[in-house]
Design a protein around this motif. Structure first.
Motif, short mmCIF file in Angstrom:
data_model
loop_
_atom_site.label_atom_id
_atom_site.label_comp_id
_atom_site.label_asym_id
_atom_site.label_seq_id
_atom_site.Cartn_x
_atom_site.Cartn_y
_atom_site.Cartn_z
N ARG A 1 0.87 -1.09 -0.07
CA ARG A 1 0.02 -0.01 -0.16
C ARG A 1 0.88 1.15 -0.02
O ARG A 1 0.49 2.25 -0.82
CB ARG A 1 -0.83 0.11 1.22
CG ARG A 1 -2.02 -0.86 1.22
CD ARG A 1 -2.76 -0.81 2.65
NE ARG A 1 -4.16 -1.41 2.50
CZ ARG A 1 -5.20 -1.02 2.52
NH1 ARG A 1 -5.40 0.14 2.18
NH2 ARG A 1 -6.25 -2.01 2.26
N LEU A 2 1.85 1.28 0.92
CA LEU A 2 2.76 2.43 0.94
C LEU A 2 3.74 2.59 -0.28
O LEU A 2 4.01 3.72 -0.79
CB LEU A 2 3.53 2.34 2.32
CG LEU A 2 2.80 2.66 3.42
CD1 LEU A 2 3.26 1.98 4.75
CD2 LEU A 2 2.40 4.10 3.68
N THR A 41 1.48 3.91 -2.96
CA THR A 41 1.43 5.44 -2.78
C THR A 41 2.61 6.21 -3.02
O THR A 41 2.45 7.40 -3.71
CB THR A 41 0.87 5.75 -1.22
OG1 THR A 41 0.01 4.87 -0.88
CG2 THR A 41 0.77 7.17 -1.05
N THR A 47 -4.45 0.28 -6.74
CA THR A 47 -5.89 0.64 -6.20
C THR A 47 -7.02 0.10 -6.78
O THR A 47 -8.00 -0.13 -6.13
CB THR A 47 -6.13 2.26 -6.88
OG1 THR A 47 -4.84 3.17 -6.41
CG2 THR A 47 -7.30 2.79 -6.56
N ARG A 81 -9.55 -1.68 -4.13
CA ARG A 81 -10.88 -1.57 -4.07
C ARG A 81 -11.82 -2.89 -4.38
O ARG A 81 -13.12 -3.02 -4.04
CB ARG A 81 -11.22 -0.35 -5.29
CG ARG A 81 -12.61 -0.14 -5.60
CD ARG A 81 -13.53 0.30 -4.28
NE ARG A 81 -14.89 0.71 -5.00
CZ ARG A 81 -14.96 1.96 -5.34
NH1 ARG A 81 -14.03 2.85 -5.31
NH2 ARG A 81 -15.96 2.23 -5.62
N LEU A 105 -9.93 -3.57 8.77
CA LEU A 105 -8.86 -3.17 8.26
C LEU A 105 -7.94 -2.55 9.41
O LEU A 105 -6.73 -2.80 9.64
CB LEU A 105 -9.02 -2.24 7.33
CG LEU A 105 -7.87 -1.74 6.36
CD1 LEU A 105 -7.04 -2.95 5.77
CD2 LEU A 105 -8.26 -0.96 5.21
N LEU A 118 1.45 9.44 6.39
CA LEU A 118 1.99 8.44 5.88
C LEU A 118 3.31 7.80 6.35
O LEU A 118 3.63 6.83 6.55
CB LEU A 118 2.29 8.63 4.18
CG LEU A 118 0.99 8.60 3.69
CD1 LEU A 118 1.57 9.43 2.01
CD2 LEU A 118 0.44 7.44 3.18
N LEU A 167 -6.06 4.42 6.56
CA LEU A 167 -5.42 3.72 5.59
C LEU A 167 -5.92 3.43 4.22
O LEU A 167 -5.16 3.58 3.23
CB LEU A 167 -5.17 2.21 6.43
CG LEU A 167 -4.40 1.11 5.51
CD1 LEU A 167 -2.89 1.49 5.82
CD2 LEU A 167 -4.49 -0.25 6.12
N GLU A 168 -7.24 3.18 4.28
CA GLU A 168 -7.85 2.91 2.83
C GLU A 168 -7.85 4.23 2.17
O GLU A 168 -7.94 4.20 0.94
CB GLU A 168 -9.32 2.30 3.17
CG GLU A 168 -9.83 1.58 1.82
CD GLU A 168 -9.63 0.25 1.80
OE1 GLU A 168 -8.51 -0.33 2.10
OE2 GLU A 168 -10.54 -0.53 1.19
N LEU A 208 -5.70 6.92 2.39
CA LEU A 208 -4.37 7.33 1.97
C LEU A 208 -3.70 6.37 1.15
O LEU A 208 -2.76 6.92 0.31
CB LEU A 208 -3.67 7.83 3.19
CG LEU A 208 -4.21 9.08 4.00
CD1 LEU A 208 -3.45 9.24 5.22
CD2 LEU A 208 -4.31 10.42 3.08
N THR A 209 -3.79 5.33 1.17
CA THR A 209 -2.78 4.16 0.68
C THR A 209 -3.70 3.01 -0.03
O THR A 209 -3.94 2.28 0.56
CB THR A 209 -2.02 3.57 1.84
OG1 THR A 209 -2.75 2.75 2.58
CG2 THR A 209 -1.28 4.65 2.55
N PRO A 210 -3.64 2.93 -1.36
CA PRO A 210 -3.26 4.21 -2.22
C PRO A 210 -4.66 5.01 -2.33
O PRO A 210 -5.77 4.82 -2.15
CB PRO A 210 -3.14 3.50 -3.65
CG PRO A 210 -3.99 2.18 -3.49
CD PRO A 210 -4.00 1.86 -2.07
N PRO A 211 -4.11 6.65 -2.55
CA PRO A 211 -5.36 7.49 -2.55
C PRO A 211 -6.26 7.18 -3.84
O PRO A 211 -6.03 6.54 -4.87
CB PRO A 211 -4.65 8.41 -3.04
CG PRO A 211 -3.28 8.21 -3.53
CD PRO A 211 -2.87 6.98 -2.80
N ALA A 231 -8.84 4.79 -3.87
CA ALA A 231 -9.55 3.51 -3.68
C ALA A 231 -10.95 3.52 -3.29
O ALA A 231 -11.77 2.59 -3.61
CB ALA A 231 -8.58 2.51 -2.81
#
Lengths: 175, 175
Positions: free
Chosen positions: A89-90, A93, A103, A107, A137, B83, B141-142, B144-147, B149
């Motif tokens: 995830r990071l 980003t 993404t 999703r 989560l 982050l 989390l969801e 920001l990572t990845p924006p 989503a």
């Protein structure tokens, strides 16, 4: 991408461990990371027989809790895989090259959860599933990174199983 | 650790950006990372005047939502800092030298949330606050990572503000 699927899976599994420091090992790692993401979804997927058995039970809140316990069990059983997904995830980003595919992948997990809940006739609507997804989560993140942060936060409530029960009881209607 | 606090804060702020690749920049980074953690808590802390104004309102569910909107606003305003805290969760999970101090820091955030909620007389008990904390953490989390989503996951519900409303409505009693 053809040839020996088991050999390829083993190679990708070997990549899961060093993903946090993958930049030290792979010159161009975007494709490797995408394959790891796909592979982790296979590793963390539910057992079809277990799911079929669960789906034969009454469609009430306790069944939602059973599904969430199953999810938490898979995540803690493959803790390395779960941490690798958080690392990615990071990474996604930071890296535009990975962002679109990751993404879509993140999703898809949520959309699949909403679809499954609806088709199974479990209690609560799409908003319930979305809030439940976010709370689970958050529990995974707080339980795994760093481990131990949640111990004893609610007296008499076990970590993570008791917290899963509290999350479901707070968010999901009884029937 | 004495001398010029503003100069030290500026130096630590400069360290927040490269924390994801800190190993490339710092030979021994545990102490730097601890200072960044402390500094990020200062950066992400609420505005005292804003909080005093909020605390003068009726202690109902809409006030809890206002506090959660304030939290989300601070996190998205300092996205880099947020982050960096996620990066450090993973770093602390990998590095035993960091784990104890970071576990204490993560847990202190939750304990402080529980204490604040209780002393302010907001609706819901410790279990409510814990589940709310986990859902907000999952949303961060969801989101920001990845924006991106979460965009459009619930038709007509804005990201993240509308989801904050849905989380509070699902978890917190009205009064």
């Amino acid at each position: 991408m053809t040839g020996h699927p088991e050999r390829r899976a083993a190679l990708v599994d070997a990549g899961v461990d060093p993903v946090g420091t993958a930049s030290n090992y792979f010159a161009d790692r975007d494709d490797l990371l995408r394959q790891i993401d796909t592979r982790l979804h296979v590793r963390l997927a539910p057992d079809p027989d277990k799911f079929a058995e669960l789906l034969s039970r009454p469609k009430d809140r306790s069944l939602v809790a059973a599904f969430m316990h199953d999810l938490m069990g898979r995540a803690t059983h493959d803790r390395t895989g779960c941490l690798a997904l958080l690392e990615m995830r990071l990474e996604a980003t930071r890296r535009p090259e990975l962002r679109a595919s990751f993404t879509t992948s993140v999703r898809a997990d949520l959309d699949e959860g909403i679809r499954f809940h609806r088709e199974a006739g479990l209690p609560g609507g799409d908003e319930t599933v979305t809030v439940l997804h976010l709370a689970m989560l958050g529990l995974l993140l707080e339980h795994l990174t760093p481990p131990g942060a949640l111990e004893g936060v609610l007296p008499g409530v076990g970590v993570p199983e008791g917290l899963v029960e509290r999350i479901v009881a707070a968010i999901v209607p009884m029937t």
